[in-house]
Design an enzyme around this catalytic site. Structure first.
Site, PDB file in Angstrom:
ATOM      1  N   LYS A  99      96.568  49.681  43.880  1.00  0.00           N
ATOM      2  CA  LYS A  99      95.188  50.029  43.516  1.00  0.00           C
ATOM      3  C   LYS A  99      94.350  50.026  44.783  1.00  0.00           C
ATOM      4  O   LYS A  99      94.295  49.027  45.494  1.00  0.00           O
ATOM      5  CB  LYS A  99      94.620  49.006  42.512  1.00  0.00           C
ATOM      6  CG  LYS A  99      93.103  49.094  42.317  1.00  0.00           C
ATOM      7  CD  LYS A  99      92.582  48.074  41.299  1.00  0.00           C
ATOM      8  CE  LYS A  99      91.049  48.064  41.224  1.00  0.00           C
ATOM      9  NZ  LYS A  99      90.507  47.062  40.280  1.00  0.00           N
ATOM     10  N   ASP A 120      84.123  48.597  44.385  1.00  0.00           N
ATOM     11  CA  ASP A 120      83.995  48.602  42.934  1.00  0.00           C
ATOM     12  C   ASP A 120      82.626  48.050  42.520  1.00  0.00           C
ATOM     13  O   ASP A 120      82.429  46.846  42.448  1.00  0.00           O
ATOM     14  CB  ASP A 120      85.116  47.757  42.301  1.00  0.00           C
ATOM     15  CG  ASP A 120      85.065  47.782  40.778  1.00  0.00           C
ATOM     16  OD1 ASP A 120      84.332  48.625  40.218  1.00  0.00           O
ATOM     17  OD2 ASP A 120      85.781  46.967  40.152  1.00  0.00           O
ATOM     18  N   LYS A 163      78.273  46.082  37.791  1.00  0.00           N
ATOM     19  CA  LYS A 163      78.506  44.647  37.973  1.00  0.00           C
ATOM     20  C   LYS A 163      77.187  43.961  38.344  1.00  0.00           C
ATOM     21  O   LYS A 163      76.300  44.596  38.904  1.00  0.00           O
ATOM     22  CB  LYS A 163      79.494  44.433  39.127  1.00  0.00           C
ATOM     23  CG  LYS A 163      80.929  44.732  38.795  1.00  0.00           C
ATOM     24  CD  LYS A 163      81.816  44.395  39.990  1.00  0.00           C
ATOM     25  CE  LYS A 163      83.261  44.768  39.711  1.00  0.00           C
ATOM     26  NZ  LYS A 163      83.896  44.016  38.626  1.00  0.00           N
ATOM     27  N   ASP A 168      83.955  49.699  34.397  1.00  0.00           N
ATOM     28  CA  ASP A 168      84.388  48.674  35.346  1.00  0.00           C
ATOM     29  C   ASP A 168      85.880  48.349  35.191  1.00  0.00           C
ATOM     30  O   ASP A 168      86.459  47.669  36.019  1.00  0.00           O
ATOM     31  CB  ASP A 168      83.532  47.414  35.165  1.00  0.00           C
ATOM     32  CG  ASP A 168      83.613  46.483  36.360  1.00  0.00           C
ATOM     33  OD1 ASP A 168      84.128  46.917  37.410  1.00  0.00           O
ATOM     34  OD2 ASP A 168      83.161  45.323  36.238  1.00  0.00           O
ATOM     35  N   GLU A 201      88.299  50.132  35.878  1.00  0.00           N
ATOM     36  CA  GLU A 201      88.670  51.379  36.541  1.00  0.00           C
ATOM     37  C   GLU A 201      90.037  51.329  37.210  1.00  0.00           C
ATOM     38  O   GLU A 201      90.698  52.350  37.360  1.00  0.00           O
ATOM     39  CB  GLU A 201      87.596  51.752  37.588  1.00  0.00           C
ATOM     40  CG  GLU A 201      87.732  51.114  38.975  1.00  0.00           C
ATOM     41  CD  GLU A 201      87.654  49.593  38.972  1.00  0.00           C
ATOM     42  OE1 GLU A 201      87.106  49.027  37.996  1.00  0.00           O
ATOM     43  OE2 GLU A 201      88.138  48.953  39.920  1.00  0.00           O
ATOM     44  N   ARG A 236      92.888  50.184  36.288  1.00  0.00           N
ATOM     45  CA  ARG A 236      94.005  50.598  35.428  1.00  0.00           C
ATOM     46  C   ARG A 236      94.055  52.116  35.266  1.00  0.00           C
ATOM     47  O   ARG A 236      95.132  52.682  35.069  1.00  0.00           O
ATOM     48  CB  ARG A 236      93.880  49.880  34.070  1.00  0.00           C
ATOM     49  CG  ARG A 236      92.594  50.148  33.355  1.00  0.00           C
ATOM     50  CD  ARG A 236      92.321  49.153  32.229  1.00  0.00           C
ATOM     51  NE  ARG A 236      91.881  47.841  32.731  1.00  0.00           N
ATOM     52  CZ  ARG A 236      91.624  46.801  31.957  1.00  0.00           C
ATOM     53  NH1 ARG A 236      91.783  46.878  30.644  1.00  0.00           N
ATOM     54  NH2 ARG A 236      91.219  45.650  32.479  1.00  0.00           N
TER      55      ARG A 236
HETATM   56  N1  BES Z   1      88.035  44.795  40.528  1.00  0.00           N
HETATM   57  C1  BES Z   1      87.797  44.149  39.309  1.00  0.00           C
HETATM   58  C2  BES Z   1      88.594  42.863  39.120  1.00  0.00           C
HETATM   59  C3  BES Z   1      88.322  41.754  40.094  1.00  0.00           C
HETATM   60  C4  BES Z   1      87.490  40.703  39.744  1.00  0.00           C
HETATM   61  C5  BES Z   1      88.946  41.713  41.311  1.00  0.00           C
HETATM   62  C6  BES Z   1      87.280  39.660  40.611  1.00  0.00           C
HETATM   63  C7  BES Z   1      88.742  40.666  42.183  1.00  0.00           C
HETATM   64  C8  BES Z   1      87.908  39.637  41.829  1.00  0.00           C
HETATM   65  C9  BES Z   1      88.148  45.091  38.148  1.00  0.00           C
HETATM   66  O1  BES Z   1      87.982  46.429  38.389  1.00  0.00           O
HETATM   67  C10 BES Z   1      87.244  44.749  37.022  1.00  0.00           C
HETATM   68  O2  BES Z   1      86.074  44.955  37.158  1.00  0.00           O
HETATM   69  N2  BES Z   1      87.798  44.252  35.930  1.00  0.00           N
HETATM   70  C11 BES Z   1      87.045  43.884  34.783  1.00  0.00           C
HETATM   71  C12 BES Z   1      87.759  44.398  33.563  1.00  0.00           C
HETATM   72  C13 BES Z   1      86.947  44.352  32.315  1.00  0.00           C
HETATM   73  C14 BES Z   1      85.770  45.268  32.391  1.00  0.00           C
HETATM   74  C15 BES Z   1      87.845  44.736  31.152  1.00  0.00           C
HETATM   75  C16 BES Z   1      86.924  42.373  34.768  1.00  0.00           C
HETATM   76  O3  BES Z   1      87.867  41.696  35.169  1.00  0.00           O
HETATM   77  O4  BES Z   1      85.883  41.881  34.386  1.00  0.00           O
HETATM   78 ZN    ZN Z   2      88.188  47.010  40.326  1.00  0.00          ZN
HETATM   79 MG    MG Z   3      86.055  47.106  38.001  1.00  0.00          MG
END
Ligand code: BES
Ligand code: ZN
Ligand code: MG
Length: 506
Positions: free
Chosen positions: A269, A274, A281, A351, A353, A355
């Site tokens: 990835k 992000d 966020k 968010d 994204e 996946r």
């Molecule tokens: N990049 C984030 C995950 C992340 C969080 C990486 C903290 C490193 C540190 C990912 O894209 C994300 O935002 N995931 C969401 C998924 C949710 C919206 C289903 C998350 O983990 O909150």
């Molecule tokens: Zn992400």
């Molecule tokens: Mg994200």
């Protein structure tokens, strides 16, 4: 690389300091006596007086030597139990030593290795590895001489580490290989530490090519137009809100040309930043999301390591590079998109994204290269950080043998994995109501497991697959023994070892 490593049978005596080892109970390693003789018993004298130094693991005591001594300093290094020194411990020693010397104005030291150790050459190489990995610095954005007083400017950084031991042939051979891995790790760290305005998808893709091509890796860059033609609707949707157009980079290392076996596939990835997109966020801590390309960085570092040491194996690395931004053009919650294979996806949260990026990359690599094994690395979920923190990488594996191999490589390299459950329940939970799949589950429970369940929809039957959620391990905010804070390069070491142990005959 920040440290120059060398080995010889005799001491050079041209460096600032000598490092000598003691075991538990202040038991000196054999080289101590000759140095002690040269300094007229000074070391014995200090040891007798010192109350703090016990020879305990990782203690490092810096002593100034008398003027006529061959070095300005001697460093007493506590190595703990002699019988317990293994590769991981040796690396920690190297790391702790470097940390203890930080800011001490020492430019170089020579390390007197205990030749009585079972494999002194291997121990020396692992001490060197720990030292170099800990000495890593990301400093290219500091302007030189800025607001430093004169004393500060005169301070020398540690630059040279020399090992004195009998079996230099063994040490040099091993280090030649290990240094390729170290370089791969440092490359991955550099990429993660770069800011998102420097490392946007196109710049990143070019950088991959510049680095890997000279190593003999075939690098193919897919631009937006090509990806559109191929139907990579999931990755493109994530990138469409940004002015920085997405890229996909395919790296092929063919170290085993005569083999007709399918290559091993590694997928990363590479979200260069992000923001969350329209599902924005919160502001606090958002700057850390420059590390959201950590999975791709580790894939690049891994390919670099394998190519640099000319590994006799065929691998393909593939990374999806996009920036997730909110804008008038951005994809939105409720959008329905179509992935490379034709599966439809309802976007419930922009968010989630990573996946989507992986979906296209996973399908593409399986379609074109027909690998039997696919391993993906991704900073995929905040939930894995909640579950496992920064010590273990949550790993979902579809195949028992593969899990055994990965766990073994993890134990050998100190990059720890924790097996997470891959259950059909979560795959089903990601099925869509009006589409084939959706990018978020209805419940917030088991966020890392449902993310893996989503990815599973894009893995073909019969493919051995591992998904490593490195959200907690790709980036740390506190130094560890051999990993300074920020980008860690996690994944390069364990996967390089995994490949060496299971796919290369030596
Ligand atoms: N990049 C984030 C995950 C992340 C969080 C990486 C903290 C490193 C540190 C990912 O894209 C994300 O935002 N995931 C969401 C998924 C949710 C919206 C289903 C998350 O983990 O909150
Ligand atoms: Zn992400
Ligand atoms: Mg994200």
């Amino acid at each position: 690389m920040t440290l120059d490593i060398s080995f010889s049978k005799a001491p050079l005596k041209k460096v600032d300091a000598a490092v000598i080892c003691f075991y538990k109970g202040k038991e000196p390693s054999p080289p101590v006596s000759s140095l002690n003789y040269e300094v007229k018993g000074f070391i014995d004298h200090v040891l007798e007086k010192s109350k703090s130094f016990t020879g305990g693991f990782g203690q490092a005591e810096l002593l100034m030597l008398p003027e006529d001594a061959p070095y300005s300093y001697v460093i007493l290094l506590g190595c703990g139990d002699k019988d317990e020194i293994d590769n991981i411990k040796a690396e920690k020693l190297g790391g702790k030593l470097v940390a203890a010397l930080d800011g001490k104005n020492i430019e170089g030291f020579e390390f007197f290795v205990d030749n009585d150790l079972i494999d002194a050459g291997e121990v020396a190489v692992h001490i060197a590895t720990g030292a170099v990995l800990r000495a890593y610095k990301f400093e290219q954005y500091k302007s030189k001489n800025e607001e430093k007083d004169e004393d500060e400017l005169k301070k020398k950084n540690l630059a040279k580490v020399h090992f004195v031991l009998f079996d230099t042939t063994r040490a040099k051979d091993l280090y030649a290989k290990e240094s390729c891995v170290i370089e791969g790790i440092c490359l991955a760290r550099d990429l993660v530490n770069e800011p998102p305005n420097a490392l946007y998808p196109d710049a990143y893709a070019k950088r991959i090519k510049t680095h890997l091509k000279p190593l003999g890796v075939e690098v193919e860059i897919l631009d937006e137009k090509k990806m559109k033609k191929l139907g990579m609707g999931a990755l493109l949707a994530v990138g469409q809100g940004s002015d920085n157009a997405p890229r996909m980079v395919i790296m092929r290392w063919r170290g085993d040309k005569p083999s007709n076996d399918a290559p091993l596939a590694f997928v990363g990835k590479g979200v260069t930043f992000d923001t969350g997109g329209i599902s924005l966020k919160p502001g606090a801590g958002m700057e850390e999301m420059k590390m959201d390309m950590g999975g791709s960085a580790s894939v690049v570092g891994l390919i670099s390591a394998l190519a640099a040491r000319k590994a006799k194996v065929n691998v393909v690395g593939i990374v999806g590079l996009v920036e997730n931004m909110p804008s008038a053009r951005a994809y939105r919650p409720a959008d329905i998109i179509t992935s490379y294979s034709g599966k439809t996806i309802e976007v419930l949260n922009t968010d989630a994204e990573g996946r989507l990026v992986l979906a296209d990359a996973l399908e593409y690599v399986q379609d074109v290269y027909k690998p039997n094994l696919v391993i993906d690395l991704a900073t995929l979920t905040g939930a894995i950080v909640v579950a496992l923190g920064h010590e273990y990488c949550g790993t979902f594996v579809s195949d028992e043998t593969l899990w055994g191999q990965l766990e073994h490589a993890g134990k050998d390299t100190g990059e720890a994995l924790w097996r997470m459950p891959l259950d059909k329940v979560w795959k089903e939970e990601m099925e869509g109501t009006i589409t084939d799949v959706q990018n978020m589950s209805k419940s917030r429970a088991a966020g890392s497991c449902t993310a893996a369940g989503f990815l599973w929809h894009f893995i073909e039957e019969g493919t051995a697959w591992a998904h490593m959620d490195i959200a907690g391990t790709a980036w740390i905010k506190k130094d560890k023994d051999i990993v300074p804070k920020y980008g860690t390069g996690f994944g390069v070491r364990i996967l390089e070892r995994f490949v060496a142990q299971n796919y290369e005959q030596s």
